[in-house]
Write an enzyme that holds these catalytic residues in place. Structure first.
Site, mmCIF file in Angstrom:
data_model
loop_
_atom_site.group_PDB
_atom_site.id
_atom_site.type_symbol
_atom_site.label_atom_id
_atom_site.label_comp_id
_atom_site.label_asym_id
_atom_site.label_seq_id
_atom_site.Cartn_x
_atom_site.Cartn_y
_atom_site.Cartn_z
ATOM 1 N N HIS A 172 0.856 -1.183 0.000
ATOM 2 C CA HIS A 172 0.000 0.000 0.000
ATOM 3 C C HIS A 172 0.894 1.235 0.000
ATOM 4 O O HIS A 172 2.118 1.112 0.109
ATOM 5 C CB HIS A 172 -0.925 -0.005 1.228
ATOM 6 C CG HIS A 172 -0.192 -0.147 2.528
ATOM 7 N ND1 HIS A 172 -0.287 -1.274 3.328
ATOM 8 C CD2 HIS A 172 0.681 0.674 3.162
ATOM 9 C CE1 HIS A 172 0.470 -1.115 4.396
ATOM 10 N NE2 HIS A 172 1.080 0.055 4.317
HETATM 11 P P1 TYD Z 1 -1.199 -3.269 8.185
HETATM 12 O O1 TYD Z 1 -0.625 -1.909 8.261
HETATM 13 O O2 TYD Z 1 -2.198 -3.556 7.113
HETATM 14 O O3 TYD Z 1 -0.022 -4.342 8.068
HETATM 15 P P2 TYD Z 1 1.116 -4.474 6.953
HETATM 16 O O4 TYD Z 1 1.303 -3.146 6.301
HETATM 17 O O5 TYD Z 1 2.307 -4.907 7.722
HETATM 18 O O6 TYD Z 1 0.701 -5.530 5.985
HETATM 19 O O7 TYD Z 1 -1.833 -3.580 9.611
HETATM 20 C C1 TYD Z 1 -2.343 -4.853 9.977
HETATM 21 C C2 TYD Z 1 -3.365 -4.646 11.080
HETATM 22 O O8 TYD Z 1 -2.771 -4.061 12.234
HETATM 23 C C3 TYD Z 1 -4.516 -3.734 10.670
HETATM 24 O O9 TYD Z 1 -5.694 -4.266 11.258
HETATM 25 C C4 TYD Z 1 -4.204 -2.422 11.335
HETATM 26 C C5 TYD Z 1 -3.425 -2.816 12.570
HETATM 27 N N1 TYD Z 1 -2.371 -1.826 12.945
HETATM 28 C C6 TYD Z 1 -2.520 -1.074 14.106
HETATM 29 O O10 TYD Z 1 -3.513 -1.189 14.835
HETATM 30 N N2 TYD Z 1 -1.521 -0.187 14.452
HETATM 31 C C7 TYD Z 1 -0.424 -0.017 13.682
HETATM 32 O O11 TYD Z 1 0.473 0.796 14.041
HETATM 33 C C8 TYD Z 1 -0.297 -0.777 12.466
HETATM 34 C C9 TYD Z 1 0.893 -0.618 11.578
HETATM 35 C C10 TYD Z 1 -1.298 -1.663 12.143
#
Ligand code: TYD
Length: 119
Positions: A51
């Protein structure tokens, strides 16, 4: 801070041998760090990220183990505890090929907000 031919910025990580232990230090961040998160237990075949962000700048490194980082389908980098890469908001970043022991650590310029994601 060094920059590669695709404009990807690397920050220096200092590794210091200290009484038989390894002390690792990062300093002089290009943004104010408002959040730190780390991910462990990632499946080898999982792909994280994929993303962009509206505002959030990030610094990404592995505290342990290694993985690969693809930025904008231009730069593919091997990431381990000796590498730390800056991800700009408009950079599409994919992180994959995780070693079993990988702990991925991210320092971010903003607090978490789903509104800041462009998925
Ligand atoms: P996401 O950012 O989509 O993970 P990645 O980029 O590593 O694939 O986040 C995964 C899940 O964790 C999503 O439900 C949001 C949550 N999250 C938080 O609550 N706080 C944070 O700081 C981050 C990065 C994610």
């Amino acid at each position: 801070m060094a920059e590669n031919q695709n404009g990807v910025k690397r920050m220096e990580i200092k590794h210091i041998q200290s009484r038989g232990a390894l002390l690792t230090s990062l300093e002089k961040f290009p943004f104010e760090v408002k959040r730190i998160y780390y991910i462990q237990g990632i499946q080898n075949n999982d792909v994280r990220g994929n993303h962009t962000h509206k505002k959030t700048r990030q610094l990404i490194t592995c505290i342990r183990g290694n993985c690969r980082l693809n930025i904008n389908n231009l730069s593919v980098m091997f990431l381990d505890s000796t590498e730390s890469i800056i991800i700009e908001p408009s950079d599409t970043h994919k992180i994959y090929n995780f070693s079993n022991d990988c702990i991925l650590m991210v320092l971010a310029s903003e607090e978490y907000s789903e509104n800041d994601y462009i998925r």
